[in-house]
Design an enzyme around this catalytic site. Structure first.
Site, PDB file in Angstrom:
ATOM      1  N   GLY A   8       0.865  -1.179   0.000  1.00 36.74           N
ATOM      2  CA  GLY A   8       0.000   0.000   0.000  1.00 36.74           C
ATOM      3  C   GLY A   8       0.900   1.225   0.000  1.00 36.74           C
ATOM      4  O   GLY A   8       1.847   1.298   0.796  1.00 36.74           O
ATOM      5  N   CYS A  41      -8.745  -2.727  -5.652  1.00 37.71           N
ATOM      6  CA  CYS A  41      -7.560  -2.990  -4.831  1.00 37.71           C
ATOM      7  C   CYS A  41      -7.853  -2.688  -3.360  1.00 37.71           C
ATOM      8  O   CYS A  41      -8.991  -2.842  -2.903  1.00 37.71           O
ATOM      9  CB  CYS A  41      -6.345  -2.227  -5.343  1.00 37.71           C
ATOM     10  SG  CYS A  41      -4.796  -2.910  -4.694  1.00 37.71           S
ATOM     11  N   ASP A  93      -1.100   5.337  -6.303  1.00 43.79           N
ATOM     12  CA  ASP A  93       0.306   5.087  -5.981  1.00 43.79           C
ATOM     13  C   ASP A  93       1.127   6.315  -6.337  1.00 43.79           C
ATOM     14  O   ASP A  93       2.071   6.674  -5.634  1.00 43.79           O
ATOM     15  CB  ASP A  93       0.813   3.852  -6.711  1.00 43.79           C
ATOM     16  CG  ASP A  93       0.214   2.599  -6.089  1.00 43.79           C
ATOM     17  OD1 ASP A  93      -0.912   2.238  -6.461  1.00 43.79           O
ATOM     18  OD2 ASP A  93       0.859   2.023  -5.187  1.00 43.79           O
ATOM     19  N   ASN A 112      -2.146   3.714 -10.631  1.00 46.43           N
ATOM     20  CA  ASN A 112      -2.722   2.933  -9.537  1.00 46.43           C
ATOM     21  C   ASN A 112      -2.783   1.468  -9.983  1.00 46.43           C
ATOM     22  O   ASN A 112      -2.432   1.122 -11.118  1.00 46.43           O
ATOM     23  CB  ASN A 112      -4.117   3.481  -9.185  1.00 46.43           C
ATOM     24  CG  ASN A 112      -4.648   2.918  -7.885  1.00 46.43           C
ATOM     25  OD1 ASN A 112      -3.947   2.879  -6.875  1.00 46.43           O
ATOM     26  ND2 ASN A 112      -5.882   2.445  -7.886  1.00 46.43           N
ATOM     27  N   LYS A 113      -3.258   0.630  -9.086  1.00 47.22           N
ATOM     28  CA  LYS A 113      -3.283  -0.823  -9.313  1.00 47.22           C
ATOM     29  C   LYS A 113      -3.783  -1.188 -10.705  1.00 47.22           C
ATOM     30  O   LYS A 113      -4.750  -0.605 -11.190  1.00 47.22           O
ATOM     31  CB  LYS A 113      -4.172  -1.472  -8.242  1.00 47.22           C
ATOM     32  CG  LYS A 113      -4.236  -2.980  -8.269  1.00 47.22           C
ATOM     33  CD  LYS A 113      -2.879  -3.631  -8.165  1.00 47.22           C
ATOM     34  CE  LYS A 113      -2.082  -3.163  -6.965  1.00 47.22           C
ATOM     35  NZ  LYS A 113      -0.638  -3.477  -7.033  1.00 47.22           N
TER      36      LYS A 113
HETATM   37  P1  RI2 Z   1      -3.110   3.558  -0.047  1.00 44.47           P
HETATM   38  C1  RI2 Z   1      -1.601  -0.120  -3.570  1.00 44.47           C
HETATM   39  O1  RI2 Z   1      -0.486  -0.683  -4.180  1.00 44.47           O
HETATM   40  C2  RI2 Z   1      -2.801  -0.073  -4.481  1.00 44.47           C
HETATM   41  O2  RI2 Z   1      -2.473   0.205  -5.838  1.00 44.47           O
HETATM   42  C3  RI2 Z   1      -3.581   1.042  -3.841  1.00 44.47           C
HETATM   43  O3  RI2 Z   1      -4.580   1.578  -4.681  1.00 44.47           O
HETATM   44  C4  RI2 Z   1      -2.457   2.030  -3.580  1.00 44.47           C
HETATM   45  O4  RI2 Z   1      -1.363   1.222  -3.151  1.00 44.47           O
HETATM   46  C5  RI2 Z   1      -2.750   3.108  -2.599  1.00 44.47           C
HETATM   47  O5  RI2 Z   1      -3.009   2.576  -1.317  1.00 44.47           O
HETATM   48  P2  RI2 Z   1       0.122  -2.145  -3.732  1.00 44.47           P
HETATM   49  O6  RI2 Z   1       1.174  -1.848  -2.684  1.00 44.47           O
HETATM   50  O7  RI2 Z   1      -1.846   4.323   0.028  1.00 44.47           O
HETATM   51  O8  RI2 Z   1      -0.985  -3.030  -3.251  1.00 44.47           O
HETATM   52  O9  RI2 Z   1      -4.304   4.456  -0.296  1.00 44.47           O
HETATM   53  O10 RI2 Z   1       0.762  -2.662  -4.998  1.00 44.47           O
HETATM   54  O11 RI2 Z   1      -3.319   2.628   1.117  1.00 44.47           O
END
Ligand code: RI2
Length: 313
Positions: A18, A121, A190, A200-201
């Protein structure tokens, strides 16, 4: 350096994931490492640690912004430097916490009683908005995508249920099938580029496309540290490609099947109605202003982008 290497491994393997969480975790790790340095070469040690953390995942600029913020410490002696670095790390951690809360308060105003909201996501910022709307007494439902191949949608479904929110889980490819049942889409970020594009995802841009076709508002919840100073001069955001084993079983790979596994995609700003940040709801066109005026990146025309040392709460 063990503590840094272990943290880097956790980010790479997505045990810690995240965009907000990895940024905060990097700040915490730099702070904890700074406390352990007993030698004179404080700057070298910290720089090495920052480099290791930065090289874990390439796409989320939150990681870069966190590291850059903490590493802009100053001081004469090692003790002064350490103290200032720890202060900056704490400031960044507070920024993460407060921003998420504010985004919930600002974003929930866009969600009306009776709404069905689609999300993709697992974004803590997007969930903050949804949970706040629910907490304020609005009867809402959520349609959550699985978010293959890492199934972060399962986390979202679980977290929403634990908050008492009605949630329906769908496969990623069912987004267009359900889009007419939806009142708005809200996703996290992201990275947001200077031109307002959202990274983003993987799958986010397809949802944006379906939302535009169906005239469903598409909202992004993003803290201002998700805006990318690196894109000010046209640098492209690196899209992380993860291992084929996340997508296909070994038997298929052994047959010579090629697998591509990009973790993120790019949604152009034309598909985004609003970005909810902790300092207000803005159109994507304002991304440049956020980077220059809020984040203070002022290095136009210089080789190195520079940041001033303003502080955030
Ligand atoms: P928050 C995540 O990436 C997702 O793409 C999600 O939308 C984004 O980070 C933002 O998340 P991953 O680490 O910062 O799962 O809002 O590849 O929590």
């Amino acid at each position: 350096m063990d503590i840094v290497l272990r943290a880097a491994e956790k980010i790479k393997s997505m045990e810690v994931r995240g965009a907000a969480r990895i940024a905060r975790f990097a700040a915490e790790t730099l702070r904890d490492y700074a406390l352990r340095i007993r030698w004179d070469n404080f700057d070298d040690c910290m720089r090495k640690a920052a480099e290791i953390l930065l090289n874990t995942r390439p796409t989320a600029v939150s990681l870069y912004n966190a590291i850059n913020y903490v590493m802009s410490y100053s001081g004469e002696s090692v003790e002064e430097k350490r103290e200032n670095l720890i202060k900056r790390a704490e400031e960044f951690i507070n920024w993460v916490e407060n921003a998420q809360k504010r985004i919930g308060e600002i974003g929930e105003k866009r969600i009306k009683d009776g709404y069905t909201v689609m999300t993709h996501c697992n974004s803590s910022a997007a969930l903050s908005v949804i949970k706040k709307a629910h907490k304020n007494g609005k009867e809402i439902e959520v349609i959550a995508t699985e978010s293959r191949p890492r199934w972060q949608g399962h986390l979202t479904a679980r977290q929403l249920r634990e908050s008492g929110i009605k949630v329906t889980l769908i496969v990623d490819s069912a987004v267009r099938y359900f889009i007419n049942d939806v009142d708005c889409v809200i996703v996290g970020a992201d990275t947001i580029a200077a031109n307002g594009a959202l990274i983003n995802k993987i799958g986010t841009s397809q949802i944006a496309l379906a939302a535009k076709e169906a005239r469903v508002p598409f909202m992004v919840a993003a803290e201002t540290y998700k805006f990318s100073p690196k894109t000010l001069f046209g640098e492209l955001v690196v899209i992380e490609e993860r291992d084929a084993s996340e997508v296909a079983p070994k038997e298929l790979l052994d047959l010579g099947v090629t697998v591509r596994n990009p973790a993120f995609d790019v949604t152009p700003r034309e598909y985004i109605d609003v970005i909810i940040t902790e300092i207000g709801a803005i159109p994507p066109e304002m991304a440049y202003i956020i980077i220059t005026e809020r984040l203070g990146y002022t290095g136009i025309g210089e080789d190195e982008i520079t940041v001033d040392s303003r502080h955030f709460d």
